[in-house]
Design a protein around this motif. Structure first.
Motif, PDB file in Angstrom:
ATOM      1  N   GLY A 109      34.709  58.317  49.537  1.00  0.00           N
ATOM      2  CA  GLY A 109      34.323  59.210  50.617  1.00  0.00           C
ATOM      3  C   GLY A 109      32.861  59.580  50.462  1.00  0.00           C
ATOM      4  N   LEU A 110      32.285  60.136  51.515  1.00  0.00           N
ATOM      5  CA  LEU A 110      30.866  60.485  51.551  1.00  0.00           C
ATOM      6  C   LEU A 110      30.716  61.948  51.935  1.00  0.00           C
ATOM      7  N   VAL A 111      30.001  62.715  51.109  1.00  0.00           N
ATOM      8  CA  VAL A 111      29.739  64.127  51.379  1.00  0.00           C
ATOM      9  C   VAL A 111      28.232  64.310  51.540  1.00  0.00           C
ATOM     10  N   LEU A 112      27.813  64.868  52.671  1.00  0.00           N
ATOM     11  CA  LEU A 112      26.398  65.073  52.952  1.00  0.00           C
ATOM     12  C   LEU A 112      26.125  66.566  53.087  1.00  0.00           C
ATOM     13  N   LEU A 113      25.375  67.125  52.132  1.00  0.00           N
ATOM     14  CA  LEU A 113      24.996  68.536  52.139  1.00  0.00           C
ATOM     15  C   LEU A 113      23.613  68.668  52.765  1.00  0.00           C
ATOM     16  N   ASN A 114      23.496  69.539  53.761  1.00  0.00           N
ATOM     17  CA  ASN A 114      22.243  69.644  54.521  1.00  0.00           C
ATOM     18  C   ASN A 114      21.773  68.268  54.970  1.00  0.00           C
ATOM     19  N   PRO A 115      22.610  67.538  55.696  1.00  0.00           N
ATOM     20  CA  PRO A 115      22.213  66.189  56.105  1.00  0.00           C
ATOM     21  C   PRO A 115      20.972  66.196  56.991  1.00  0.00           C
ATOM     22  N   ILE A 116      20.116  65.203  56.779  1.00  0.00           N
ATOM     23  CA  ILE A 116      18.958  65.016  57.643  1.00  0.00           C
ATOM     24  C   ILE A 116      19.471  64.335  58.907  1.00  0.00           C
ATOM     25  N   GLU A 140      26.626  55.147  62.928  1.00  0.00           N
ATOM     26  CA  GLU A 140      27.704  54.366  63.538  1.00  0.00           C
ATOM     27  C   GLU A 140      28.158  53.201  62.660  1.00  0.00           C
ATOM     28  N   HIS A 141      27.680  53.179  61.424  1.00  0.00           N
ATOM     29  CA  HIS A 141      28.085  52.128  60.476  1.00  0.00           C
ATOM     30  C   HIS A 141      28.755  52.713  59.230  1.00  0.00           C
ATOM     31  N   LEU A 142      29.106  53.977  59.268  1.00  0.00           N
ATOM     32  CA  LEU A 142      29.733  54.627  58.113  1.00  0.00           C
ATOM     33  C   LEU A 142      31.244  54.538  58.259  1.00  0.00           C
ATOM     34  N   ARG A 143      31.822  53.511  57.663  1.00  0.00           N
ATOM     35  CA  ARG A 143      33.249  53.224  57.827  1.00  0.00           C
ATOM     36  C   ARG A 143      34.054  53.755  56.644  1.00  0.00           C
ATOM     37  N   LEU A 144      33.910  55.056  56.392  1.00  0.00           N
ATOM     38  CA  LEU A 144      34.646  55.729  55.327  1.00  0.00           C
ATOM     39  C   LEU A 144      34.730  57.204  55.692  1.00  0.00           C
ATOM     40  N   PRO A 145      35.622  57.962  55.051  1.00  0.00           N
ATOM     41  CA  PRO A 145      35.702  59.396  55.365  1.00  0.00           C
ATOM     42  C   PRO A 145      34.386  60.107  55.033  1.00  0.00           C
ATOM     43  N   VAL A 146      33.974  61.029  55.917  1.00  0.00           N
ATOM     44  CA  VAL A 146      32.693  61.713  55.764  1.00  0.00           C
ATOM     45  C   VAL A 146      32.879  63.216  55.951  1.00  0.00           C
ATOM     46  N   LEU A 147      32.253  63.976  55.056  1.00  0.00           N
ATOM     47  CA  LEU A 147      32.187  65.436  55.179  1.00  0.00           C
ATOM     48  C   LEU A 147      30.724  65.837  55.302  1.00  0.00           C
ATOM     49  N   LEU A 148      30.396  66.579  56.362  1.00  0.00           N
ATOM     50  CA  LEU A 148      29.059  67.120  56.563  1.00  0.00           C
ATOM     51  C   LEU A 148      29.112  68.625  56.331  1.00  0.00           C
ATOM     52  N   GLU A 157      30.847  77.689  47.458  1.00  0.00           N
ATOM     53  CA  GLU A 157      31.503  77.346  48.722  1.00  0.00           C
ATOM     54  C   GLU A 157      31.416  75.849  48.992  1.00  0.00           C
ATOM     55  N   ALA A 158      30.235  75.273  48.725  1.00  0.00           N
ATOM     56  CA  ALA A 158      30.081  73.823  48.915  1.00  0.00           C
ATOM     57  C   ALA A 158      31.010  73.056  47.998  1.00  0.00           C
ATOM     58  N   ALA A 159      31.122  73.516  46.748  1.00  0.00           N
ATOM     59  CA  ALA A 159      32.018  72.853  45.797  1.00  0.00           C
ATOM     60  C   ALA A 159      33.465  72.937  46.261  1.00  0.00           C
ATOM     61  N   GLY A 160      33.865  74.068  46.824  1.00  0.00           N
ATOM     62  CA  GLY A 160      35.219  74.195  47.337  1.00  0.00           C
ATOM     63  C   GLY A 160      35.498  73.221  48.472  1.00  0.00           C
ATOM     64  N   LEU A 161      34.513  73.019  49.344  1.00  0.00           N
ATOM     65  CA  LEU A 161      34.676  72.061  50.430  1.00  0.00           C
ATOM     66  C   LEU A 161      34.770  70.636  49.900  1.00  0.00           C
ATOM     67  N   ILE A 162      33.964  70.330  48.881  1.00  0.00           N
ATOM     68  CA  ILE A 162      34.034  69.000  48.269  1.00  0.00           C
ATOM     69  C   ILE A 162      35.395  68.786  47.617  1.00  0.00           C
ATOM     70  N   ARG A 163      35.884  69.806  46.941  1.00  0.00           N
ATOM     71  CA  ARG A 163      37.179  69.694  46.253  1.00  0.00           C
ATOM     72  C   ARG A 163      38.301  69.423  47.266  1.00  0.00           C
ATOM     73  N   THR A 164      38.284  70.159  48.367  1.00  0.00           N
ATOM     74  CA  THR A 164      39.301  69.960  49.399  1.00  0.00           C
ATOM     75  C   THR A 164      39.195  68.569  50.001  1.00  0.00           C
ATOM     76  N   PHE A 165      37.973  68.136  50.291  1.00  0.00           N
ATOM     77  CA  PHE A 165      37.746  66.811  50.860  1.00  0.00           C
ATOM     78  C   PHE A 165      38.266  65.726  49.929  1.00  0.00           C
ATOM     79  N   ARG A 166      37.997  65.861  48.649  1.00  0.00           N
ATOM     80  CA  ARG A 166      38.464  64.855  47.681  1.00  0.00           C
ATOM     81  C   ARG A 166      39.986  64.836  47.603  1.00  0.00           C
ATOM     82  N   SER A 167      40.606  65.995  47.677  1.00  0.00           N
ATOM     83  CA  SER A 167      42.072  66.019  47.630  1.00  0.00           C
ATOM     84  C   SER A 167      42.661  65.342  48.863  1.00  0.00           C
TER      85      SER A 167
END
Length: 348
Positions: free
Chosen positions: A169-176, A274-282, A329-339
């Motif tokens: 999975g892909l996690v983007l914090l403060n994505p550009i 449009e080429h990110l073919r995996l789960p993504v969290l922003l 808070e960011a870590a909690g979101l990452i943890r949930t996303f990974r689960s």
């Protein structure tokens, strides 16, 4: 540990920053973790010459995660990429807030303990190629979660696009979410971006020592931190200023910094959305100077055209420094996303 209580900021703390706390648990609520430095050999993206790259490794511990289950031994690792002018220290609070997780923090060539490329220009494509080689050299058995912050989100998204099967999975914090010089509908944001661009271009044109001194000026570093800080906690304010003063100028030489700045302002995650073919969290800040809420929503929609799942979390009261100001808070979101992505991990 119990959540820390914020220490109010006094007016004088904005001008005369207090000393950073020795114990960062007053910010995160978690004990600080100590990583080990690994050096992996990668090829220069242009010439193929071997060059070292530093990767800071947080081994999996025995700490239980907040949900009450032991995270060690059952989760795939996290690979996290820091932002422009940073090094691995910038993501240390995030690592502290994920006890038990195995985390690898590579330092971009030219920053921290990673020397500049011997031959290649410091571009997004070259950075992505270098980090892909570094992850391959680490020999990770299971598919990691890929995390990026700020400029690191652009590099991470290119990595994920090139080989989505490598990542869980892909996690983007403060994505550009948009090029800096065309930022949304805010005249102030565009003006700030143009001032920053002029600062780097003028510094590049100055004689060697003078140019380097301007780029590493403590006053400029302080102004940058002051403009971006949104926290109301004195400990966090002191910590982020201390981090910037100590590590914001740990670049190899000014050519690296100028090249990396150009790369960070001319590309965005939108380029490959449009080429990110995996789960993504922003995870974005509502007051982010480098990306509007409207831009983040547009990015999420574009990613959703290819991704099997995309989530956008907008955090109020924070800007571009989520990794400092809202690490728990960011870590909690990452943890949930990974689960939530664990079934794909075990099935891969």
């Amino acid at each position: 540990m119990a959540a820390p209580r914020p220490l109010p900021i006094r007016w004088r703390d904005r001008l005369l920053v207090p000393p950073a706390p020795r114990d960062t648990s007053v910010i995160t609520g978690f004990p600080a973790r100590t990583p080990e430095r690994l050096l992996v050999e990668i090829p220069d993206p242009l010439s193929g010459r071997a060059t070292p790259l530093a990767v800071w490794h947080y081994p999996p511990g025995m700490a239980a995660d907040p949900a009450g289950s032991d995270a060690a031994g059952r989760r795939a690792p996290i690979v996290a990429i820091h932002g422009f002018r940073g090094d691995h220290h910038g993501l240390a609070l995030l690592a502290d807030c994920l006890p038990g997780e195995e985390i690898f923090l590579p330092e971009l060539p030219g920053f921290g303990d990673s020397p500049a490329f011997p031959d290649a220009e410091h571009t997004v494509a070259h950075y992505a190629a270098a980090l892909g080689s570094a992850v391959e050299a680490l020999g990770l058995v299971s598919r990691p979660t890929l995390v990026g912050h700020s400029f690191g989100t652009v590099i991470a998204s290119h990595l994920a696009m090139a080989a989505p099967e490598r990542w869980d999975g892909l996690v983007l914090l403060n994505p550009i979410c948009e090029p800096a010089l065309t930022a949304d509908d805010s005249t102030a944001k565009v003006l700030m971006s143009r001032i920053a661009a002029g600062y780097y271009e003028v510094s590049a044109a100055l004689p060697g020592r003078l140019g380097h001194a301007v780029l590493s000026s403590p006053v400029v570093v302080w102004i940058t931190g002051t403009v971006m800080a949104k926290t109301s906690d004195r400990h966090t304010l002191a910590y982020l200023h201390d981090q910037h003063q100590n590590y914001f100028s740990s670049f190899d030489h000014r050519t690296v910094l100028v090249e990396a700045y150009r790369a960070s302002t001319t590309g965005s995650v939108l380029d490959v959305a449009e080429h990110l073919r995996l789960p993504v969290l922003l995870v974005a800040g509502a007051d982010d100077e480098l990306g509007s809420v409207r831009g983040q929503r547009k990015l999420a929609r574009r990613i959703g055209r290819a991704s099997p799942s995309v989530q956008l979390q907008i955090l109020d009261g924070v800007g571009h420094l989520i990794h400092y100001e809202r690490a728990p808070e960011a870590a909690g979101l990452i943890r949930t996303f990974r689960s939530e992505t664990e079934p794909s991990r075990s099935g891969g």
